[in-house]
Every structure is written in C-alpha cells, then in structure tokens.
Enzyme design. Structure first.
Site, PDB file in Angstrom:
ATOM      1  N   GLY A  97       0.629  -1.280  -0.245  1.00 20.52           N
ATOM      2  CA  GLY A  97      -0.164   0.025   0.022  1.00 20.52           C
ATOM      3  C   GLY A  97       0.573   0.969   0.201  1.00 20.52           C
ATOM      4  O   GLY A  97       2.113   1.559   0.713  1.00 20.52           O
ATOM      5  N   GLU A  98       0.709   2.496  -0.400  1.00 18.99           N
ATOM      6  CA  GLU A  98       1.170   3.255  -0.488  1.00 18.99           C
ATOM      7  C   GLU A  98      -0.100   4.817   0.488  1.00 18.99           C
ATOM      8  O   GLU A  98      -1.068   4.760  -0.260  1.00 18.99           O
ATOM      9  CB  GLU A  98       1.362   3.910  -2.285  1.00 18.99           C
ATOM     10  CG  GLU A  98       2.411   5.049  -2.069  1.00 18.99           C
ATOM     11  CD  GLU A  98       3.191   5.329  -3.096  1.00 18.99           C
ATOM     12  OE1 GLU A  98       2.818   4.523  -4.118  1.00 18.99           O
ATOM     13  OE2 GLU A  98       3.682   6.499  -3.334  1.00 18.99           O
ATOM     14  N   GLY A  99       1.015   5.540   1.150  1.00 18.65           N
ATOM     15  CA  GLY A  99       0.323   6.338   1.624  1.00 18.65           C
ATOM     16  C   GLY A  99       0.792   7.542   1.643  1.00 18.65           C
ATOM     17  O   GLY A  99       1.744   8.085   0.482  1.00 18.65           O
ATOM     18  N   THR A 100       0.226   8.912   1.823  1.00 21.58           N
ATOM     19  CA  THR A 100       0.482  10.418   1.758  1.00 21.58           C
ATOM     20  C   THR A 100       2.207  10.137   2.387  1.00 21.58           C
ATOM     21  O   THR A 100       3.322  10.418   2.388  1.00 21.58           O
ATOM     22  CB  THR A 100      -0.149  11.494   3.040  1.00 21.58           C
ATOM     23  OG1 THR A 100      -0.216  11.270   3.929  1.00 21.58           O
ATOM     24  CG2 THR A 100      -0.958  11.451   1.494  1.00 21.58           C
ATOM     25  N   TYR A 101       2.442   9.633   3.521  1.00 25.97           N
ATOM     26  CA  TYR A 101       3.429   9.389   4.620  1.00 25.97           C
ATOM     27  C   TYR A 101       4.350   7.907   4.491  1.00 25.97           C
ATOM     28  O   TYR A 101       5.790   8.554   4.511  1.00 25.97           O
ATOM     29  CB  TYR A 101       2.507   9.331   6.105  1.00 25.97           C
ATOM     30  CG  TYR A 101       3.650   9.565   7.015  1.00 25.97           C
ATOM     31  CD1 TYR A 101       4.465   9.974   7.265  1.00 25.97           C
ATOM     32  CD2 TYR A 101       4.509   7.734   7.823  1.00 25.97           C
ATOM     33  CE1 TYR A 101       5.535   9.913   8.103  1.00 25.97           C
ATOM     34  CE2 TYR A 101       4.810   7.057   8.971  1.00 25.97           C
ATOM     35  CZ  TYR A 101       5.244   8.434   9.602  1.00 25.97           C
ATOM     36  OH  TYR A 101       6.630   8.447  10.267  1.00 25.97           O
ATOM     37  N   ALA A 102       3.945   7.034   3.805  1.00 26.94           N
ATOM     38  CA  ALA A 102       4.547   5.889   3.885  1.00 26.94           C
ATOM     39  C   ALA A 102       4.146   5.190   2.460  1.00 26.94           C
ATOM     40  O   ALA A 102       3.115   5.335   2.279  1.00 26.94           O
ATOM     41  CB  ALA A 102       4.979   5.080   5.197  1.00 26.94           C
TER      42      ALA A 102
ATOM     43  N   VAL B 160       4.228   0.703   1.854  1.00 29.24           N
ATOM     44  CA  VAL B 160       3.981  -0.368   2.769  1.00 29.24           C
ATOM     45  C   VAL B 160       4.428  -1.739   2.114  1.00 29.24           C
ATOM     46  O   VAL B 160       4.067  -1.532   0.578  1.00 29.24           O
ATOM     47  CB  VAL B 160       3.706  -0.599   3.823  1.00 29.24           C
ATOM     48  CG1 VAL B 160       3.270  -2.056   4.092  1.00 29.24           C
ATOM     49  CG2 VAL B 160       3.076   0.534   4.797  1.00 29.24           C
TER      50      VAL B 160
ATOM     51  N   LYS C 247       8.372  -0.343   6.339  1.00 29.64           N
ATOM     52  CA  LYS C 247       7.805   0.820   5.851  1.00 29.64           C
ATOM     53  C   LYS C 247       8.807   2.355   5.718  1.00 29.64           C
ATOM     54  O   LYS C 247       9.660   2.523   6.734  1.00 29.64           O
ATOM     55  CB  LYS C 247       6.779   0.899   7.145  1.00 29.64           C
ATOM     56  CG  LYS C 247       6.018   2.448   7.214  1.00 29.64           C
ATOM     57  CD  LYS C 247       5.898   2.555   8.697  1.00 29.64           C
ATOM     58  CE  LYS C 247       4.759   4.045   8.373  1.00 29.64           C
ATOM     59  NZ  LYS C 247       3.872   3.675  10.045  1.00 29.64           N
TER      60      LYS C 247
ATOM     61  N   ASP D 269      -2.416   9.432  19.500  1.00 31.24           N
ATOM     62  CA  ASP D 269      -3.608   9.034  18.295  1.00 31.24           C
ATOM     63  C   ASP D 269      -4.000   7.865  18.867  1.00 31.24           C
ATOM     64  O   ASP D 269      -3.846   6.811  17.969  1.00 31.24           O
ATOM     65  CB  ASP D 269      -2.912   9.419  17.199  1.00 31.24           C
ATOM     66  CG  ASP D 269      -3.394   9.204  16.102  1.00 31.24           C
ATOM     67  OD1 ASP D 269      -5.017   9.790  16.152  1.00 31.24           O
ATOM     68  OD2 ASP D 269      -3.120   9.369  14.908  1.00 31.24           O
TER      69      ASP D 269
END
Lengths: 411, 426
Positions: free
Chosen positions: A75-80, A82, A98, A194
């Site tokens: 997966g890919e997000g704005t931050y990392a 994986v 990650k 969080d």
C-alpha cells in the site's frame, strides 16, 4: 515522451509527476558526464565528493539492510509506502517494511513523525505494542522501518465487518490488550496521542498491537506546554478541545474509553463533523461541565460558558449507558465511564483501569486463540501502516477528521 | 503491577546499544581513529597526486590558479608536509571542546537543557564511530542540535535555526544544516532517545525532603523503623563522612538538601556529566547519585541505606560503582576548577584554550579532504541513488500513465497542443 515537450510554451498547468523532471534530468546529465569521461579513468579522477569507502556507520547500516528482503508493495499513503518482506536467512519470518516517503511540504529534513515513531518504538518492547525489528536508510536517504508482521486488520475493521459476530467476552479480551499497551506506554513516560481503532492492529495469533507512534511524545516536564492539536477528533478528550496545553496520560485514556465503547456499539461512539461539534456531542452525553464538576475548566483557552440556564445539559443516566452499551455489562460501563470522565483529574489512569473489577467479573475474556478475526492478509497491514497519525481510511467519514495540523511552535 | 525500573532500563537503546565498559570504549575509539587515519592519509595522497596531474595539465594549457582557496591557509592537500593525524586523546579533547561550544550554542538558540544535553550525547555517540578528522565537529554539532530539537519536541524551523546560528562572520545555510542529517542518524543507529539523570535527581531530592519531613512512605531497609525515626535520623547526619553528628533544624536540613546538595549536583550533571564518558559507563540513577555523592556523601549513604539492605551484596556493588562514577566526574577539568582559587582557574582555562587552538590548527592539516564539503557530498549521494535506478519500473509505469491520462484529459479541455514556432523535430 511527455517530458521532452516544450512545457514552457504550453498553456496547461503542470502535469502530475512533472516535478520528476529534476531527477530525470539529473540522471540524464550524470549519464552524459559519465559518457564523456572514459570509465577506465574512474579511479584516478574520482572526485573528492563521492565519499570513498563507506563509513563504519554506513557499513553497519548496510549490514542491517541486507538482513531483510523486501517483497510486494502492500500500500502507499501520503506518508509511507508499505512492503511485505522477510528475513533473508529465514523466509518464514515475515515483516512489514514501511518506507517513509520524503515529504515535499516539510522542508526541515527528516520528518517529525518518522523521528517520533522510530524513537518510541525503539524503546517500547511489549507484546501489545507493534515491534520495530530494525531501521535502516537506503542510498536515496529514505528511512525504512522494519515492523512486525500483523496481517489480521485492525479493531475498527473488526467492528465494521458485519460478517463477523463477537461477544462481550471478545470485547473484554481486546480491550484488555489495549489497556496493557497503553499502561506500558505511560509507565515508560510516553504519550501516544493518537489512539483509535485503526491504530490497533491484529497479529496472526489475534494479539492486539498498538501501532503508529507518529504523534507520540514523552511526558512533558511539569509546566511545559504541549500542543492541544493532537488525537483524531472522534477520540479527542474535552480538555484538548478546550485548548488545554498541559495534559498527561489521561488524554490517552479518553481515547481508550472511546475505542472500547466503539467495540461494544459497532459504530463510532462520538462522531462529529467539526471540533466545535465534537464538544457538543461530548456534552450531550456527559453534560455541561462546570467549575463544580470540573475545577479549572473555566480557565481553559477555548472554554465558553453556556449562554443561559436552559443551555446547560445534564449527563446521561446509567440507564442510557445500559441501553446503549449492553455488551459491556454494568462493570464494563463503570470502567468506560471512568475513562470518559470529563475532568481529566477524575479520569481513570491506565493502571487504575487495569485494576478494575470488569476484568475479573464474568464473563472471562476470550482466550486469544478463540477470538474471531477478519483474516485480512498482508494487504490489510499495508493499508493500516501507510497512514500517518490522524488519518482515517477513506469512507470513514466525509469530512476531514485529521488530527495532524501540528503547530510545532507551540510544542 | 509495577514495572521494575531496572528491567525498563535494560530494554532501552541507551543500555542495549550505548553502554560500554571502559575497555570497550577505548577499543572502539582506537578503531575509529585508526580507520580515519588510514583514510585521511590515503585520500590526501590521492588528491595530492591529482593536484600534480592537474597542475601539469594546466601548465601545458597555460591555465593558472588551480586552487584559489588554499593559497594562504594550507589544508591537508595543499600542505607539502607529511600528514600528522590526531591521536585518540587529541580527538577526545577536540570533541569535548565542541560539546562545550554546543552547550553555548544551544543556550543561544534558547533550547531547553534537555535538548542541549541530548545534543551533546548525540555528538558523543556520533564520534564513537566517526573521527573529527573525517567530519568536522563544527558542521556536525549544528545539525545534531537541530535534530535534538526535533527529537525532543522542541522543533525550531530550519530557516529560523539557520538564521539564529549565523553570525556576521559565518553564514550558515539551511542546506549546510541538513547535509549531514542522514549521516548523523545513521551513526546514531536511529536511536533518538537519551535518558538523562536530571529528572531523577529532582525526584530523589524530593524523596529526601519527604524523609526530612517525616512523610516518607517508600521502602525502608534502614534501622530506623518509622517515618518519624527516619526524620530524626536524617536531621542528625554529620556534614562530612566520619564527622560528628549534630542535630540540625528543619530549616537547616532543607537548606542542606535543596541548596547545598541539589544545586551543585544539578550543575555537575548539566556540565561535567555531559562532558565525560559517564553516560556510556553508568546508568542515569548511578550518575545522579554520584553527582550528589560529591556534594553530600553522608546524605547519599543514608538515603541508600533506606532504599536497600546494607547487608545485601548489591549494596557494596552500588557504592563501588557510585564512587567510580564520582571519581570520573570529580577528575574532570570543569569540576576541579570549582575548588581552585581564581588565578589557578584562569591558568587552567588558558592552558586548555592553548591546547584547543593547537588542535584546531593541527586538524586543518589532517582533515579528510574527501569530506570537506558535506553539502556537495550529500547531493552526490542522492544523485548516485537516482542513478542507481531507484525509480522502480512499477513507479515509472504508473507515472507515465498518470501523465498520459492527464494529457488526454487536458486535451479534451484545452484542445491539443499548439505547434511551436521554430521547434525542430528531434
């Protein structure tokens, strides 16, 4: 190719990925310069800036990096981003890798989230906290975190998945693992800041593990200020919504209470659209705070007294809780209400929560091997880990519930 | 359910990665020094050869001034003397000097004591695996300070920090600060957490105050059974070990604990402890107790007798460790100075300054020429990585698709691209 088109004369806005022209150009240029110089002369014309042989630290880093094999992208997000991975010497030992992305908006070097996450996960070693196997950097100066393989989704996914049924005993088992995790953080003087269902990942053996320490910090010295702009909104305690700059473990405990209530309710417990609305949602359940019920509330930065007597709300009675959270039972309700005390001074600490009679009263918590699970597979962890703190998965709510608009100046 | 502090400490990176015996420390420093020495000599020899080669080329082409910068202050390459490298002791003096300068820098930037102390430990950890001959402490200390700020939640924006530490004489750019950041985190092995003895000292002193006030509720292994007995006993402690017991008033005792013991101990921790190896050799609790031992030995010994049975073999071990640690602290220049007359102090300072001056001069002639410009080095490393085709096929494909889709979309909206005048088909 698109890059070679005369972009400067085009009336279009820049196409996505056009910033790539820079590395592309660097590549092309370096290719050119390499071609111009015969490679045979490399040893003697080696420029002084290529560094020579590796530093001792670099060698250690390379040795560490070579212990792991990186596999499919999960997966890919704005931050990392994986990746699935495993130990080189033992392909059955799975990990999640990650890779922290370089954040173009953060001009100040290595991102704070990455530093925090690495800092705290390196210190916290507990069965209910995600294990950080290693950290290494790659040649292009990206940090990679080698994390525990946690393939079975997260707590939020569990209660959302309507094909799964679960019981009070299951809730008790999951909640207890959460409480142990947060107790351990606080015993180590670490605030998570969080806590929410989708930061509670589930291992192959059904163990709940607290993850995402991108917003964590150490307890501040007494009197030192911290930002109040943390914790995803649904889970943010009233003192932070009122702009309180001094808080401790009790801020996390409010979130813990929300997560447990959510598990029992199979809905978000205190959903809202804005920070202001979040407060009124809280007040609807817990009543309007006053100096009597919460000494000092009036001096908090964003506190507004109720305009008139009729605006004052009373807390919901026990019968409301019984009707709303039947799966928790009276003992569970008592504990959750203890965690959700408006006045942070009256809120249960993690240690007090673990001593609550809820854990020892019937039904006994389900044994781990008997807990229901989603069987989500590796892909799910990719989804969970790629987020940064404060993000919720798409579709969880239309509006931005992101906690992360950090004001670093006020930390 | 209580966590044992020792168990907690044993899981910390400070214990696992950054605790050593004195022998291990010495061996590691010798290794680092040797590696750096060899490398400096090799790189200097290479660059000198290049210079000769370049000079020959230039003399044939009639070009002059191959090296404008080194004309008046020779560096390792432009000097014609044999390279004389720093010894381990010299390296340590040099690093220590920069630790001291870093403390001043941190105070100037208004960072908390915590950030400053963390930064100094970052530096000391960094120079365990790197030599100042390879990476100059001036560059590394600024970046370490910036990094320590981020790690301790006292982030100052890069631009602000760069302006803050720039002076008229030396301008520091944001690029210069960021350049060695990865170098540093790598050398720190990505361990950002540093456990300091400050808060524990405060806690310990408050604990002693509660004994004094007869309100102590903790474990008690002493011969004084009740809180009141303890209070009486602490009021009768002699001022010096072996001295006469004398009953103090509550006010005198409070002054003794808070002012005469705590304050100098806190100063020792802030300055001397940071400048010595005690963080590598001892635990935070050993360090604060040792610092307090130097200030008030009877008080610490009494406190320990309350905390653990004096018959236990561990008790002796603890005392020995504290005395060793205290000896390291008390032998340090910064601590010795405190007990000397002013002229003696001035003489010590002058001596130290002369030595530092000599080392800075010496270092100029043995600084690794390959690592002088960290900004360029950093750029080169990033560029190499791109060359190394880190853009995997998958990413490239996706980006190409993004671009094509965008082109299509914008063609339908803007109309197709206009032909450009004078554009020749490539």
């Amino acid at each position: 190719m698109g890059v070679s088109s005369p972009a400067a004369l085009s009336p279009r806005p820049k196409p996505p990925g056009s910033h790539l022209a820079v590395p592309d150009r660097a590549k092309a240029l370096s290719g050119l310069s390499r071609a111009a110089k015969p490679p045979a002369s490399a040893p003697i014309t080696r420029t002084p800036i290529d560094g020579g042989e590796a530093d001792m630290a670099e060698q250690m880093n390379d040795a560490l990096r070579s212990q792991f094999v990186s596999g499919a992208r999960l997966g890919e997000g704005t931050y990392a981003i994986v990746y699935a991975g495993h130990y080189r010497h033992d392909p059955t030992k799975l990990v999640a890798i990650k890779k922290i992305k370089l954040n173009a908006d953060f001009k100040d070097g290595i991102a704070m989230d990455a530093i925090r996450e690495i800092k705290y996960l390196s210190e916290l070693s507990h069965p209910n906290i995600i294990k950080l196997h290693a950290v290494f950097s790659t040649k292009d100066q990206n940090l990679s975190l080698v994390l525990e393989h946690l393939p079975l989704g997260d707590l939020e996914g569990l209660w959302k998945n309507k094909s799964i049924t679960y019981s009070s005993a299951d809730i008790k088992a999951w909640s207890n693992m959460l409480c142990q995790a947060i107790w351990f953080c606080h015993a180590n003087h670490v605030l998570h800041r969080d806590i929410k269902g989708n930061n509670l990942l589930i291992a192959a053996d059904n163990t709940v593990k607290l993850a995402d320490f991108g917003l964590a910090r150490s307890f501040a010295d007494p009197g030192a200020k911290m930002t109040s702009n943390v914790i995803t909104r649904f889970y943010r305690p009233p003192e932070l919504l009122y702009g309180c700059l001094h808080y401790a473990g009790n801020a996390d405990m409010w979130s813990v209470g929300c997560v447990i209530a959510e598990l029992a309710l199979r809905q978000f417990f205190l959903p809202s659209e804005t920070d202001l609305q979040q407060l009124s949602v809280i007040i609807d359940v817990f009543g309007t705070p006053s100096e009597e019920s919460w000494p000092g509330v009036g001096s908090l930065r964003y506190y507004q007294p109720p305009p008139n007597r009729s605006a004052v709300k009373l807390p919901q009675p026990l019968s409301w809780w019984r009707g709303r959270l039947p799966l928790l039972g009276d003992d569970g309700i008592d504990m959750v209400r203890g965690m959700l005390a408006m006045d942070p001074q009256k809120r249960l600490t993690a240690e007090q929560a673990l001593q609550h009679r809820y854990w020892t009263s019937a039904p006994r918590p389900t044994k781990k091997e008997n807990l229901p699970n989603e069987g989500g597979g590796m892909k799910k962890e990719g989804e969970d880990l790629k987020r940064k703190g404060g993000e919720t998965p798409a579709g969880a709510g239309r509006v931005d519930k992101v906690a992360r608009k950090l004001d670093f100046g006020g930390m | 359910m209580k966590l044992n502090e020792d168990d907690l400490y044993r899981t910390s990176t400070q214990f696992r990665q950054w605790s050593f015996t004195a022998e291990q420390l010495a061996a590691q420093r010798a290794k680092t020094n040797l590696q750096a020495t060899e490398r400096v000599k090799l790189n200097v020899a290479r660059q000198r050869a290049q210079r000769v080669q370049a000079a020959e080329l230039d003399s044939t082409s009639g070009n002059s001034g191959i090296d404008g910068s080194g004309a008046n202050t020779p560096n390792a390459v432009t000097s014609d003397k044999e390279v004389d490298c720093l010894t381990v002791t010299e390296e340590m003096t040099f690093v220590e000097e920069f630790c001291e300068r870093t403390m001043a820098l941190g105070a100037h930037c208004k960072f908390s004591d915590n950030v400053i102390a963390t930064c100094v430990q970052f530096l000391r950890r960094f120079y365990l695996y790197n030599s100042p001959m390879t990476y100059h402490a001036q560059n590394i200390s600024r970046t370490a300070m910036f990094l320590a700020g981020k790690s301790e939640s006292e982030h100052q924006s890069l631009d602000h920090f760069a302006t803050n530490i720039s002076s008229e004489k030396t301008k520091v750019t944001p690029e210069q600060i960021l350049a060695p950041e990865y170098l540093i985190v790598q050398a720190l092995r990505f361990n950002f957490d540093v456990k300091h003895p400050f808060r524990a000292l405060k806690g310990g002193v408050l604990d002693m105050m509660s004994i004094a006030n007869g309100k102590y509720e903790g474990p008690n292994h002493s011969i004084h059974k009740t809180a009141a007995d303890l209070s009486t006993a602490i009021h009768q402690l002699p001022r010096k070990t072996g001295g006469l017991a004398a009953k103090a008033t509550s006010q005198q005792l409070a002054d003794r604990i808070m002012r005469e013991s705590y304050s100098p101990a806190a100063q020792t921790l802030k300055k001397t402890a940071a400048l010595t190896d005690v963080y590598f050799l001892y635990t935070p609790s050993q360090i604060w107790l040792a610092a307090l031992l130097l200030a008030d030995e009877p008080l610490v010994l009494f406190y320990l007798s309350v905390k653990m049975p004096s018959t236990s073999p561990v008790y002796e071990k603890v005392i020995v460790a504290l005395r060793e640690c205290a000896l390291i602290l008390s032998s340090h220049r910064s601590h010795q100075k405190l007990h000397l007359p002013a002229d003696e102090q001035a003489r010590m300072d002058a001596e130290h300054r002369a030595e530092v001056k000599r080392l800075i001069k010496k270092l100029k002639l043995c600084q690794d020429p390959d690592k002088l410009d960290l900004v360029k080095l950093n750029q080169a490393q990033k560029r190499d990585a791109v060359q190394g085709s880190d853009l995997d096929v998958h990413k490239a494909k996706r980006r190409k698709m993004d671009r094509e889709n965008f082109q299509k979309d914008s063609d339908t909206f803007w109309g197709p691209e206009l032909p450009t005048y004078g554009a020749k088909p490539a």
